[in-house]
Design an enzyme around this catalytic site. Structure first.
Site, PDB file in Angstrom:
ATOM      1  N   ARG A 146      -6.817  -0.129  -2.649  1.00 32.47           N
ATOM      2  CA  ARG A 146      -5.843  -1.387  -2.246  1.00 32.47           C
ATOM      3  C   ARG A 146      -4.487  -1.745  -2.821  1.00 32.47           C
ATOM      4  O   ARG A 146      -4.718  -1.133  -4.910  1.00 32.47           O
ATOM      5  CB  ARG A 146      -6.806  -2.533  -2.365  1.00 32.47           C
ATOM      6  CG  ARG A 146      -7.577  -3.246  -1.137  1.00 32.47           C
ATOM      7  CD  ARG A 146      -6.693  -2.797   0.179  1.00 32.47           C
ATOM      8  NE  ARG A 146      -8.188  -3.352   0.742  1.00 32.47           N
ATOM      9  CZ  ARG A 146      -7.725  -2.058   2.102  1.00 32.47           C
ATOM     10  NH1 ARG A 146      -7.609  -1.021   1.780  1.00 32.47           N
ATOM     11  NH2 ARG A 146      -8.800  -2.877   3.177  1.00 32.47           N
TER      12      ARG A 146
ATOM     13  N   HIS B 236      -0.519   4.030   3.869  1.00 28.82           N
ATOM     14  CA  HIS B 236      -2.062   4.249   4.098  1.00 28.82           C
ATOM     15  C   HIS B 236      -3.068   4.197   4.921  1.00 28.82           C
ATOM     16  O   HIS B 236      -3.317   3.876   6.082  1.00 28.82           O
ATOM     17  CB  HIS B 236      -2.711   2.102   4.332  1.00 28.82           C
ATOM     18  CG  HIS B 236      -3.439   0.994   4.029  1.00 28.82           C
ATOM     19  ND1 HIS B 236      -3.627   0.042   3.784  1.00 28.82           N
ATOM     20  CD2 HIS B 236      -4.600   2.107   3.868  1.00 28.82           C
ATOM     21  CE1 HIS B 236      -4.993  -0.339   2.872  1.00 28.82           C
ATOM     22  NE2 HIS B 236      -5.642   0.881   3.610  1.00 28.82           N
TER      23      HIS B 236
ATOM     24  N   GLU C  44       2.401  -3.760   0.545  1.00 32.32           N
ATOM     25  CA  GLU C  44       2.746  -3.467   1.735  1.00 32.32           C
ATOM     26  C   GLU C  44       2.874  -3.645   2.863  1.00 32.32           C
ATOM     27  O   GLU C  44       2.722  -4.636   3.535  1.00 32.32           O
ATOM     28  CB  GLU C  44       1.760  -1.875   2.164  1.00 32.32           C
ATOM     29  CG  GLU C  44       0.160  -2.573   2.177  1.00 32.32           C
ATOM     30  CD  GLU C  44      -1.180  -1.740   1.817  1.00 32.32           C
ATOM     31  OE1 GLU C  44      -0.883  -0.512   0.948  1.00 32.32           O
ATOM     32  OE2 GLU C  44      -1.429  -1.704   3.432  1.00 32.32           O
TER      33      GLU C  44
END
Ligand code: 8YV
Length: 340
Positions: free
Chosen positions: A240, A287, A269
């Site tokens: 993360r 991601h 993000e």
């Protein structure tokens, strides 16, 4: 109005997978990826009986204040730092994640990133596409070797273990740090040795982050931790954004204190720290560690299993398979065995 309970899906998924809901539910799926404001989210949640959401949906007390019918929030992800579990539990709303179905895909991608950054695949491809490949110099594009290098894993759950197992084929010794020691049989299978965090930082040639984002893990890798790593080392984050202090990381990479990084996740993000964008010794990825055809479908299907079970249907009726807060069922406002 069909009279069936309504499932809201916050993002486009897979129509044929979602069709499994049709027998028992009215399904409302968002046609586009949208970042909802807290008020928009509250309005969506007030109007459904179940919600299947993604990591961009931050759901806490404010977002469920008017969600009087909502029984379950099924998260499309194994990590659930976007959910305030205490608030959901207090409201008697179940929460679930997509544990386990993504372990192998994420482990594959962790290696893809690590190898890609080690062998400089990103800048080499950019150079080729820019028409600069006139001749290849023997001493150009030199990267890092894997064999014999130490892989350190911070957070040794099932994804960490899947990553460790792959290291055997690469001839890399594995050390790990975790809240608790793994059973000896798993340590043996993964050929992994438990060390303290200081040793992990000091000895890893490749440091892989696989821990959840919590209040304790926020900036677990900051300036001090980066300074204690080998200057020849690589940091890989598939966990993360926020676990790494991106400011400190960019400074370490730019200043030669760390050789390289491979990142699938970022603080804030989809925005990416501008200094990271400017560096060639970092491989950046949007991601997508769980984004294989099979796995994203399996994640959707598991979220659906949880919803179906929560409403007393299917083979797991009353027992959502990846429930995160069993206490919500105890305190639930709803009769969980009723067949709507
Ligand atoms: C996301 C993830 O779910 O599972 C997780 O925790 O971070 C990913 O698999 C995926 O990017 C969908 O948003």
């Amino acid at each position: 109005m069909s009279g069936k309970p309504r499932v809201w899906i916050s993002r486009p998924t897979f129509p044929d997978v979602v069709a499994r809901l049709d027998e028992h539910f009215e399904v409302v799926e968002e046609p586009h990826e949208v970042k909802f404001s807290s008020a928009e989210l509250a309005a969506k949640l007030a109007d459904c009986d179940a919600a299947i959401v993604g990591l961009k949906e931050h759901i806490g007390a404010a977002e469920i204040a008017d969600a009087k019918r909502l029984r379950i929030v099924a998260n499309l992800g194994v990590g659930y730092d976007n959910l305030d579990l205490d608030a959901l539990t207090a409201a008697g709303i179940a929460a679930s994640n997509t544990a386990d179905v993504l372990n192998e895909s994420v482990a594959d991608y962790a290696w893809a990133l690590m190898l890609g950054a080690a062998r400089r695949v990103g800048p080499a491809e950019r150079w080729l596409r820019a028409g600069q490949w006139k001749a290849t110099e023997f001493t150009q594009w030199l990267g890092m070797d894997m064999r014999g290098r130490t892989l350190g894993i911070l957070g040794m759950g099932r994804i960490g273990q899947a990553i460790a197992r792959r290291a055997i084929g690469f001839g890399m010794p594995v050390i790990y740090h975790n809240r608790s020691r793994l059973p000896e049989s798993i340590e043996r299978e993964c050929a992994a040795r438990l060390v303290d965090k200081t040793t992990l930082l000091r000895e890893s040639d490749f440091l892989m982050l696989v821990l959840p984002l919590t209040a304790e893990s926020r900036h677990a890798i900051g300036a001090a931790e980066l300074a204690s790593m080998k200057p020849t080392a690589m940091l890989v984050n598939i966990a993360r954004g926020g676990i790494v202090d991106d400011d400190a990381l960019a400074a370490a990479l730019a200043g030669g204190k760390l050789a390289a990084a491979a990142l699938d996740v970022f603080e804030g993000e989809p925005a990416v720290h501008p200094s990271l964008l400017a560096l060639d010794n970092v491989l950046l990825s949007p991601h997508i560690a769980s984004a294989s055809h099979g796995t994203r479908r399996a994640m959707t299907s598991l979220a659906i299993d949880n919803v179906i079970a929560m409403f007393g249907f299917g083979p797991q009726a009353g027992r959502p398979p990846t429930l995160l807060n069993p206490a919500a069922l105890v305190s639930s406002r709803f009769d969980l065995h009723s067949k709507n």
